[in-house]
Design a protein around this motif. Sequence first.
Motif, PDB file in Angstrom:
ATOM      1  N   ALA A  30      -2.362   4.981   4.613  1.00  0.00           N
ATOM      2  CA  ALA A  30      -0.934   5.305   4.559  1.00  0.00           C
ATOM      3  C   ALA A  30      -0.465   5.272   3.102  1.00  0.00           C
ATOM      4  O   ALA A  30      -0.658   4.279   2.403  1.00  0.00           O
ATOM      5  N   MET A  31       0.163   6.376   2.635  1.00  0.00           N
ATOM      6  CA  MET A  31       0.585   6.491   1.236  1.00  0.00           C
ATOM      7  C   MET A  31       1.997   7.052   1.150  1.00  0.00           C
ATOM      8  O   MET A  31       2.419   7.853   1.991  1.00  0.00           O
ATOM      9  N   ALA A  32       2.711   6.603   0.120  1.00  0.00           N
ATOM     10  CA  ALA A  32       4.051   7.127  -0.131  1.00  0.00           C
ATOM     11  C   ALA A  32       4.320   7.119  -1.624  1.00  0.00           C
ATOM     12  O   ALA A  32       3.869   6.213  -2.345  1.00  0.00           O
ATOM     13  N   ALA A  33       5.044   8.135  -2.098  1.00  0.00           N
ATOM     14  CA  ALA A  33       5.550   8.148  -3.467  1.00  0.00           C
ATOM     15  C   ALA A  33       6.990   7.665  -3.420  1.00  0.00           C
ATOM     16  O   ALA A  33       7.805   8.181  -2.641  1.00  0.00           O
ATOM     17  N   LEU A  34       7.296   6.620  -4.215  1.00  0.00           N
ATOM     18  CA  LEU A  34       8.620   6.001  -4.201  1.00  0.00           C
ATOM     19  C   LEU A  34       9.305   6.179  -5.542  1.00  0.00           C
ATOM     20  O   LEU A  34       8.652   6.220  -6.596  1.00  0.00           O
ATOM     21  N   ASP A  35      10.647   6.240  -5.513  1.00  0.00           N
ATOM     22  CA  ASP A  35      11.381   6.179  -6.773  1.00  0.00           C
ATOM     23  C   ASP A  35      11.588   4.701  -7.138  1.00  0.00           C
ATOM     24  O   ASP A  35      11.090   3.794  -6.448  1.00  0.00           O
ATOM     25  N   SER A  36      12.326   4.429  -8.190  1.00  0.00           N
ATOM     26  CA  SER A  36      12.467   3.059  -8.679  1.00  0.00           C
ATOM     27  C   SER A  36      13.249   2.153  -7.728  1.00  0.00           C
ATOM     28  O   SER A  36      13.208   0.925  -7.868  1.00  0.00           O
ATOM     29  N   ALA A  43       5.793  11.248   1.715  1.00  0.00           N
ATOM     30  CA  ALA A  43       4.920  10.386   2.522  1.00  0.00           C
ATOM     31  C   ALA A  43       3.821  11.229   3.142  1.00  0.00           C
ATOM     32  O   ALA A  43       3.984  12.439   3.324  1.00  0.00           O
ATOM     33  N   ASN A  44       2.698  10.606   3.454  1.00  0.00           N
ATOM     34  CA  ASN A  44       1.610  11.354   4.081  1.00  0.00           C
ATOM     35  C   ASN A  44       1.560  11.078   5.586  1.00  0.00           C
ATOM     36  O   ASN A  44       2.210  10.151   6.089  1.00  0.00           O
ATOM     37  N   PRO A  45       0.802  11.866   6.345  1.00  0.00           N
ATOM     38  CA  PRO A  45       0.754  11.693   7.806  1.00  0.00           C
ATOM     39  C   PRO A  45       0.299  10.303   8.241  1.00  0.00           C
ATOM     40  O   PRO A  45       0.727   9.805   9.278  1.00  0.00           O
ATOM     41  N   ALA A  46      -0.583   9.670   7.447  1.00  0.00           N
ATOM     42  CA  ALA A  46      -1.064   8.342   7.830  1.00  0.00           C
ATOM     43  C   ALA A  46       0.069   7.315   7.822  1.00  0.00           C
ATOM     44  O   ALA A  46       0.103   6.403   8.659  1.00  0.00           O
ATOM     45  N   LEU A  47       1.015   7.456   6.888  1.00  0.00           N
ATOM     46  CA  LEU A  47       2.158   6.548   6.869  1.00  0.00           C
ATOM     47  C   LEU A  47       3.059   6.796   8.082  1.00  0.00           C
ATOM     48  O   LEU A  47       3.556   5.848   8.706  1.00  0.00           O
ATOM     49  N   ALA A  48       3.246   8.066   8.409  1.00  0.00           N
ATOM     50  CA  ALA A  48       4.063   8.382   9.581  1.00  0.00           C
ATOM     51  C   ALA A  48       3.442   7.778  10.846  1.00  0.00           C
ATOM     52  O   ALA A  48       4.150   7.228  11.693  1.00  0.00           O
ATOM     53  N   GLU A  49       2.099   7.832  10.949  1.00  0.00           N
ATOM     54  CA  GLU A  49       1.423   7.265  12.120  1.00  0.00           C
ATOM     55  C   GLU A  49       1.549   5.744  12.141  1.00  0.00           C
ATOM     56  O   GLU A  49       1.785   5.133  13.187  1.00  0.00           O
ATOM     57  N   MET A 123       0.158   2.355  -1.312  1.00  0.00           N
ATOM     58  CA  MET A 123      -0.795   2.515  -0.218  1.00  0.00           C
ATOM     59  C   MET A 123      -0.718   1.292   0.677  1.00  0.00           C
ATOM     60  O   MET A 123      -0.619   0.159   0.196  1.00  0.00           O
ATOM     61  N   LEU A 124      -0.775   1.522   1.982  1.00  0.00           N
ATOM     62  CA  LEU A 124      -0.676   0.459   2.985  1.00  0.00           C
ATOM     63  C   LEU A 124      -1.760   0.649   4.042  1.00  0.00           C
ATOM     64  O   LEU A 124      -2.073   1.784   4.407  1.00  0.00           O
ATOM     65  N   GLY A 125      -2.286  -0.464   4.543  1.00  0.00           N
ATOM     66  CA  GLY A 125      -3.241  -0.361   5.642  1.00  0.00           C
ATOM     67  C   GLY A 125      -3.713  -1.722   6.087  1.00  0.00           C
ATOM     68  O   GLY A 125      -3.475  -2.728   5.414  1.00  0.00           O
ATOM     69  N   PRO A 126      -4.376  -1.788   7.240  1.00  0.00           N
ATOM     70  CA  PRO A 126      -4.960  -3.051   7.700  1.00  0.00           C
ATOM     71  C   PRO A 126      -5.930  -3.585   6.667  1.00  0.00           C
ATOM     72  O   PRO A 126      -6.631  -2.822   5.996  1.00  0.00           O
ATOM     73  N   ALA A 127      -5.986  -4.889   6.499  1.00  0.00           N
ATOM     74  CA  ALA A 127      -6.878  -5.506   5.530  1.00  0.00           C
ATOM     75  C   ALA A 127      -8.333  -5.164   5.852  1.00  0.00           C
ATOM     76  O   ALA A 127      -8.755  -5.318   6.990  1.00  0.00           O
ATOM     77  N   PRO A 128      -9.103  -4.685   4.868  1.00  0.00           N
ATOM     78  CA  PRO A 128     -10.507  -4.337   5.128  1.00  0.00           C
ATOM     79  C   PRO A 128     -11.282  -5.538   5.660  1.00  0.00           C
ATOM     80  O   PRO A 128     -11.209  -6.633   5.102  1.00  0.00           O
ATOM     81  N   GLY A 129     -12.013  -5.311   6.740  1.00  0.00           N
ATOM     82  CA  GLY A 129     -12.815  -6.376   7.313  1.00  0.00           C
ATOM     83  C   GLY A 129     -12.020  -7.400   8.074  1.00  0.00           C
ATOM     84  O   GLY A 129     -12.559  -8.319   8.667  1.00  0.00           O
ATOM     85  N   GLY A 130     -10.706  -7.283   8.051  1.00  0.00           N
ATOM     86  CA  GLY A 130      -9.885  -8.253   8.755  1.00  0.00           C
ATOM     87  C   GLY A 130      -9.442  -7.720  10.082  1.00  0.00           C
ATOM     88  O   GLY A 130      -9.616  -6.555  10.407  1.00  0.00           O
ATOM     89  N   PRO A 131      -8.838  -8.577  10.902  1.00  0.00           N
ATOM     90  CA  PRO A 131      -8.441  -8.156  12.239  1.00  0.00           C
ATOM     91  C   PRO A 131      -7.067  -7.548  12.288  1.00  0.00           C
ATOM     92  O   PRO A 131      -6.178  -8.039  12.951  1.00  0.00           O
ATOM     93  N   GLY A 132      -6.849  -6.460  11.544  1.00  0.00           N
ATOM     94  CA  GLY A 132      -5.552  -5.808  11.568  1.00  0.00           C
ATOM     95  C   GLY A 132      -5.233  -5.254  12.928  1.00  0.00           C
ATOM     96  O   GLY A 132      -6.064  -5.154  13.808  1.00  0.00           O
TER      97      GLY A 132
END
Length: 395
Positions: A30-36, A43-49, A123-132
């Motif tokens: 999940a990715m997004a471009a933010l202003d200040s 935003a990309n489709p993964a963020l929307a999901e 960028m946002l997502g479940p922690a790698p290797g963790g139980p997200g």
Amino acid sequence: MSRPPEELADDVFSAHPSVFEAVFAHSPCAMAALDSSFRIVSANPALAELTGQSLDNCAGKLLPDIVGFLPASVLEAYQQALREGTSQRDLTFQVGQSPQHLFTTTAIPFGGTDSGSTGLIVMLGPAPGGPGRSGGSSERLASLSAALALALTEGDVSRVILEHVGPLLGAYGGALIQVLDEQALYMVGSFGYPSSIEDTWRQFPGDPGYPVVQAIRDRQPVFATVEELPERFPAIVPLLQPHTRAVAALPLIAEDRVLSALTLSFQDEHAIGAEDQGLLLEVARLCAGAMNRARRYDTEHQARERAGVLADASSLLSASLDVRKTLERITALAIEHVADWCSVYQPDETGRMWPVVVAHEDPQKVELLRSFLNRFPLIRRSTGPVPGLCTRANR
């Protein structure tokens, strides 16, 4: 000669915009471009999901409002990235009160000025290797499936379930209930609960006021938050642990039969949300399949063992004319394969039956058992065959 990573990164970000747009649009992260002000520029489709929002709804909104679970420490790290123009990478944070929901985020500043950066790529997502909540579920299911595949007997499968399912699903406690019929339910084992609960509920009541009983009778999973329990399942409310926020009851069904059921307790009600129920049901399906296979194995193994015992007994009966020696061998065979202790009785002239051969799986208890049996001789009430007596316990 390899180039420094910083130069490679400059090339990437100075490439034609279509290259970045393609990466942005197709990234599973999940990715997004933010202003200040952390307002979403793109935003990309993964963020929307991840957020359950449409792309159109994301545009122009504040990221914390759209995501809804960013803690203050993460927002401060974003501010630091803007002020100092340095990336903040792999920040891990917990959602709610359960370690089941671990996420990671990275913030990369862009558009640097004398007063700081003008925006962030986040960028946002479940922690790698963790139980997200959703991340890593395939790997965790594969781990459970592999453990179940190595479990041969029903007892082996039960142990795997009780050891693996809690960490996989984020449940702090749970129990496995064996189903003989709708009124005969037994707790095979539990995890995360006080030992007194397992001792008290070894024979589980068939009261529909318990979620697991309803799940068994309806052949449907039951999910309930702590707020819903008093109305739907009042019988269980006095038994809840103080930190319980949600429960799930999953029937384990195979070949149109309810074999067992799992009851699970969670500290976070989001653990039974609609987005996580698919994982819960998949776990139930895997466990049911493994248990069904293990029961078939047990049945076949017991049939082979029974045939072997009968063959051995026949051989022993024909091997010697010494009756006492033959009986001693038969009782030894019985405690090896069938019972914890065994005795063979013969009548005296008064018709009372006395133990002539006694065997116990613990040799030190043979004389104690013989003494006990001699205190209570049997009365022979027929002229039929002289009885032998085998009893079985803890097997």
